[in-house]
Design an enzyme around this catalytic site. Structure first.
Site, PDB file in Angstrom:
ATOM      1  N   TYR A 181     -12.600 -27.182  -3.768  1.00 44.38           N
ATOM      2  CA  TYR A 181     -11.713 -26.060  -3.458  1.00 44.38           C
ATOM      3  C   TYR A 181     -10.416 -26.285  -4.225  1.00 44.38           C
ATOM      4  O   TYR A 181      -9.638 -27.179  -3.910  1.00 44.38           O
ATOM      5  CB  TYR A 181     -11.459 -26.044  -1.946  1.00 44.38           C
ATOM      6  CG  TYR A 181     -10.808 -24.797  -1.385  1.00 44.38           C
ATOM      7  CD1 TYR A 181      -9.644 -24.264  -1.934  1.00 44.38           C
ATOM      8  CD2 TYR A 181     -11.352 -24.164  -0.274  1.00 44.38           C
ATOM      9  CE1 TYR A 181      -9.054 -23.133  -1.414  1.00 44.38           C
ATOM     10  CE2 TYR A 181     -10.766 -23.028   0.275  1.00 44.38           C
ATOM     11  CZ  TYR A 181      -9.618 -22.522  -0.304  1.00 44.38           C
ATOM     12  OH  TYR A 181      -9.026 -21.402   0.223  1.00 44.38           O
TER      13      TYR A 181
ATOM     14  N   ASP B 126      -2.406 -22.467   6.589  1.00 42.89           N
ATOM     15  CA  ASP B 126      -2.631 -21.025   6.637  1.00 42.89           C
ATOM     16  C   ASP B 126      -1.349 -20.243   6.867  1.00 42.89           C
ATOM     17  O   ASP B 126      -0.466 -20.647   7.628  1.00 42.89           O
ATOM     18  CB  ASP B 126      -3.639 -20.690   7.743  1.00 42.89           C
ATOM     19  CG  ASP B 126      -5.023 -21.209   7.419  1.00 42.89           C
ATOM     20  OD1 ASP B 126      -5.484 -20.935   6.303  1.00 42.89           O
ATOM     21  OD2 ASP B 126      -5.627 -21.886   8.263  1.00 42.89           O
TER      22      ASP B 126
ATOM     23  N   GLU C  48     -17.380 -18.633   4.119  1.00 47.37           N
ATOM     24  CA  GLU C  48     -16.507 -19.629   4.732  1.00 47.37           C
ATOM     25  C   GLU C  48     -16.038 -19.072   6.075  1.00 47.37           C
ATOM     26  O   GLU C  48     -15.376 -18.028   6.121  1.00 47.37           O
ATOM     27  CB  GLU C  48     -15.318 -19.924   3.822  1.00 47.37           C
ATOM     28  CG  GLU C  48     -14.415 -21.028   4.327  1.00 47.37           C
ATOM     29  CD  GLU C  48     -13.221 -21.254   3.412  1.00 47.37           C
ATOM     30  OE1 GLU C  48     -12.549 -22.286   3.581  1.00 47.37           O
ATOM     31  OE2 GLU C  48     -12.938 -20.394   2.549  1.00 47.37           O
TER      32      GLU C  48
END
Length: 264
Positions: free
Chosen positions: A168, A55, A44
């Site tokens: 995911y 993030d 990734e």
């Protein structure tokens, strides 16, 4: 099943993450190759973004280092092209939607197809807006990898039913970054997802030790590790490939151990 899904056939997958152009072009290329040669099933590659809302500080700092090294969108594709000289490892890009939008969905996804980039993970793309990009991605056989989190609730069924590539699974509520505790209902969450789809699942967000990787691989079809590897790059800089190779071997062994536990 498509190429990304095929990676998970009878095999627990390891999906490591690095930020493109951190700390520079050549090191990123070598990091990808080191991951591929030492046990990564899918790499990734993070596309640096100015406001990466999903993030934590580790990846945010990596994005800033990449910007300092003059990263541009075309740099991402050039990095993949260079890595493709030595590895055919499946690659997915983690990008925020504005990047392919500004580049042009058709042009961006055509570049992905040309470089055998198998999918995009787009944290700020809600399910309800997926038709903005999915038809173009389908045209070029690129998966838009969905995220399902502990807070997805009643939306799990529709997200899972339309998923391609892999799903995911977000391990915890919050942003990326190493953590010692995960959502206590992860096994049940994965079980719920599997009621609606045969698309494989990979758990990410916060995983950073071999022990965690083994435990989560026993629950899902794969494990995603990001911040721990990005930390290696931050510390080792141009020497990161060797350290990443060692880390990857350890994680690979743990995930393979999970496979053996299940087979017993």
């Amino acid at each position: 099943m498509n190429k990304l899904s095929d990676v998970f056939k009878d095999h627990k997958a390891f999906v490591p993450f690095v930020v493109a152009n951190d700390p520079d072009f050549d090191t990123t290329v070598q990091n990808i190759i080191a991951l591929a040669k030492n046990g990564a099933d899918i790499v990734e590659l993070g596309v640096p973004f100015s406001d990466p809302v999903a993030d934590g500080p580790v990846i945010q700092a990596a994005d800033l280092r990449a910007f300092k090294a003059n990263v541009q969108t075309r740099t991402i594709f050039e990095i993949v092209s260079a890595a493709r000289q030595e590895t055919d490892v499946p690659i997915v890009l983690l990008t925020y939607l504005n990047i392919p939008f500004k580049y042009g969905y058709d042009a961006f996804l055509k570049k992905c197809a040309d470089l055998d980039i198998g999918g995009l993970v787009i944290p700020d793309l809600p399910y309800e807006s997926r038709d903005e990009i999915v038809p173009t991605a389908t045209k070029y056989d690129v998966d838009i990898v969905p995220l399902i989190s502990p807070t997805s609730g009643g939306r799990i069924e529709k997200i899972a039913r339309d998923a391609t590539g892999f799903i995911y699974v977000v391990s915890s509520v919050g942003i990326t970054g190493e953590r010692d505790d995960f959502y206590h209902g992860l096994a049940e969450l994965v079980k719920t997802i599997r009621q609606y789809t045969h698309v494989p699942t990979a758990i990410g967000f916060g995983v950073h030790t071999p022990e965690q990787a083994q435990k989560l691989a026993e629950i899902a079809d794969g494990v995603i590790i990001g911040s721990a590897i990005v930390n290696i790059v931050a510390t080792e800089k141009q020497d990161a490939p060797a350290a990443i190779a060692s880390f990857t071997k350890g994680i690979r062994q743990s995930i393979d151990a999970a496979q053996q536990v299940i087979l017993k």
